[in-house]
Design a protein around this motif. Structure first.
Motif, mmCIF file in Angstrom:
data_model
loop_
_atom_site.group_PDB
_atom_site.id
_atom_site.type_symbol
_atom_site.label_atom_id
_atom_site.label_comp_id
_atom_site.label_asym_id
_atom_site.label_seq_id
_atom_site.Cartn_x
_atom_site.Cartn_y
_atom_site.Cartn_z
ATOM 1 N N PRO A 38 50.145 60.251 40.674
ATOM 2 C CA PRO A 38 49.816 59.323 39.587
ATOM 3 C C PRO A 38 50.445 59.661 38.241
ATOM 4 O O PRO A 38 50.821 58.770 37.480
ATOM 5 N N GLN A 39 50.583 60.953 37.931
ATOM 6 C CA GLN A 39 51.201 61.315 36.653
ATOM 7 C C GLN A 39 52.668 60.888 36.626
ATOM 8 O O GLN A 39 53.178 60.447 35.582
ATOM 9 N N PHE A 40 53.348 61.014 37.744
ATOM 10 C CA PHE A 40 54.754 60.596 37.819
ATOM 11 C C PHE A 40 54.868 59.094 37.616
ATOM 12 O O PHE A 40 55.774 58.608 36.930
ATOM 13 N N MET A 41 53.929 58.329 38.198
ATOM 14 C CA MET A 41 53.958 56.876 38.024
ATOM 15 C C MET A 41 53.787 56.502 36.555
ATOM 16 O O MET A 41 54.474 55.604 36.039
ATOM 17 N N ILE A 42 52.888 57.185 35.853
ATOM 18 C CA ILE A 42 52.690 56.895 34.429
ATOM 19 C C ILE A 42 53.954 57.223 33.637
ATOM 20 O O ILE A 42 54.360 56.474 32.744
ATOM 21 N N CYS A 43 54.595 58.327 33.982
ATOM 22 C CA CYS A 43 55.832 58.692 33.289
ATOM 23 C C CYS A 43 56.939 57.674 33.550
ATOM 24 O O CYS A 43 57.742 57.379 32.658
ATOM 25 N N LEU A 44 56.980 57.126 34.752
ATOM 26 C CA LEU A 44 57.977 56.101 35.053
ATOM 27 C C LEU A 44 57.735 54.837 34.232
ATOM 28 O O LEU A 44 58.684 54.180 33.787
ATOM 29 N N LEU A 45 56.475 54.498 34.019
ATOM 30 C CA LEU A 45 56.167 53.362 33.133
ATOM 31 C C LEU A 45 56.645 53.672 31.714
ATOM 32 O O LEU A 45 57.258 52.825 31.058
ATOM 33 N N ALA A 46 56.383 54.879 31.250
ATOM 34 C CA ALA A 46 56.808 55.267 29.906
ATOM 35 C C ALA A 46 58.323 55.177 29.748
ATOM 36 O O ALA A 46 58.833 54.850 28.670
ATOM 37 N N ALA A 47 59.047 55.436 30.828
ATOM 38 C CA ALA A 47 60.512 55.412 30.788
ATOM 39 C C ALA A 47 61.086 54.026 31.039
ATOM 40 O O ALA A 47 62.308 53.871 31.112
ATOM 41 N N GLY A 48 60.210 53.014 31.185
ATOM 42 C CA GLY A 48 60.679 51.648 31.359
ATOM 43 C C GLY A 48 61.008 51.257 32.781
ATOM 44 O O GLY A 48 61.630 50.216 33.016
ATOM 45 N N ARG A 49 60.562 52.029 33.765
ATOM 46 C CA ARG A 49 60.886 51.739 35.160
ATOM 47 C C ARG A 49 59.781 50.978 35.884
ATOM 48 O O ARG A 49 60.014 50.393 36.936
ATOM 49 N N LEU A 50 58.574 51.038 35.367
ATOM 50 C CA LEU A 50 57.441 50.257 35.869
ATOM 51 C C LEU A 50 56.923 49.386 34.741
ATOM 52 O O LEU A 50 57.162 49.674 33.569
ATOM 53 N N GLU A 51 56.181 48.338 35.130
ATOM 54 C CA GLU A 51 55.620 47.445 34.116
ATOM 55 C C GLU A 51 54.123 47.620 33.921
ATOM 56 O O GLU A 51 53.601 47.348 32.838
ATOM 57 N N GLY A 52 53.392 48.029 34.962
ATOM 58 C CA GLY A 52 51.946 48.118 34.813
ATOM 59 C C GLY A 52 51.295 49.058 35.803
ATOM 60 O O GLY A 52 51.831 49.316 36.884
ATOM 61 N N ILE A 53 50.127 49.567 35.415
ATOM 62 C CA ILE A 53 49.339 50.459 36.262
ATOM 63 C C ILE A 53 47.867 50.078 36.150
ATOM 64 O O ILE A 53 47.350 49.872 35.053
ATOM 65 N N ILE A 54 47.214 49.969 37.287
ATOM 66 C CA ILE A 54 45.760 49.842 37.339
ATOM 67 C C ILE A 54 45.215 51.177 37.821
ATOM 68 O O ILE A 54 45.554 51.644 38.911
ATOM 69 N N ARG A 55 44.390 51.812 36.992
ATOM 70 C CA ARG A 55 43.796 53.097 37.359
ATOM 71 C C ARG A 55 42.322 52.889 37.657
ATOM 72 O O ARG A 55 41.547 52.483 36.800
ATOM 73 N N GLU A 56 41.926 53.171 38.889
ATOM 74 C CA GLU A 56 40.540 52.985 39.325
ATOM 75 C C GLU A 56 39.852 54.341 39.447
ATOM 76 O O GLU A 56 39.643 54.861 40.540
#
Length: 261
Positions: free
Chosen positions: A187-205
């Protein structure tokens, strides 16, 4: 660069070096913590020891909260939150998506973070008010607003409601038809990818604090929008249930998804 941030980067990379050394080799799984997918390996412990030993050396008065050993309480207002191997399942399976993670909290507020992805030779880092960076270059979220062109990550903990999880993923994949729906175990890698402009959104449950604190710091400094499920601004970096996005219409659509009956 602030000397404390520089040291944090070096320490996260030291943890990442341990992970890289063992990746692809046969490992001993020494504990299943909650269920068969919540693992602890000898590599988690070795990376953790390397990180903690250095934090104790350079920041002796700070508290440390780590996934494997728990809390070392020195009575400080500053607490390092560590995940020595974010993505243990990926690591064990031979999937090269995993990171070595350190975040620093002052009370409930994240002020500094470093996330090392050893297999991609990437280190994401940030300090409050100073921007977010990847390998020395400033990063920011992207501006994509079309859900059908967006990559969305849905992250759950080991106690998640499986029916709700399936419903959310069906809505995103089958009904909205997002470009790509990710359910990665780092999950931390996914958040970093969003920060770098590679993802658009994350839902954290929900989840454990080491799964998101460092990433929140980096994403916020990269311009990410972080709210609760009603769209109210995130008030604490300890909050484990949130929506994170690039701040476009994607965010509103994700709020609709999590609140759909």
């Amino acid at each position: 660069m602030d000397k404390d941030l520089k040291k944090l980067i070096e320490i996260s990379q030291s943890g990442g070096a341990v992970l890289k050394k063992y990746f692809g080799k046969k490992l001993d799984v020494i504990n299943e913590k909650y269920n068969a997918s919540d693992l602890q390996t000898t590599v988690d412990l070795e990376s953790e020891k390397v990180i903690i030993d250095q934090l104790k050396k350079y920041f002796p008065d700070y508290n440390i909260l780590s996934e494997e050993v728990g809390k070392i309480d020195n009575g400080s207002k500053f607490t390092f939150v560590i995940d020595p191997l974010d993505g243990t399942n990926n690591f064990v399976l031979g999937i090269a998506n995993f990171t070595s993670v350190i975040g620093l909290l002052e009370g409930d507020k994240g002020i500094m973070a470093a996330v090392n992805s050893p297999m991609t030779n990437e280190t994401f880092y940030a300090a409050s008010g100073r921007g977010a960076f990847l390998n020395g270059k400033k990063i920011k979220v992207n501006t994509e607003s079309d859900m059908t062109r967006s990559t969305i990550s849905h992250e759950v903990d080991y106690h998640h409601d499986q029916t709700r999880t399936l419903n959310i993923r069906h809505e995103l994949g089958a009904n909205i038809k997002v470009k790509r729906l990710l359910t990665d175990w780092s999950p931390q890698f996914m958040i970093c990818l969003l920060a770098a402009g590679r993802l658009e959104g994350i839902i954290r449950e929900e989840g454990e604090i080491h799964d998101y604190v460092a990433g929140k710091i980096i994403a916020r400094e990269a311009g990410a929008k972080i709210t609760d499920y009603q769209g109210k601004p995130d008030q604490s970096d300890k909050t484990d249930k949130f929506i994170m996005s690039n701040g476009t219409q994607v965010h509103d659509r994700l709020i609709e998804v999590v609140n759909k009956k």
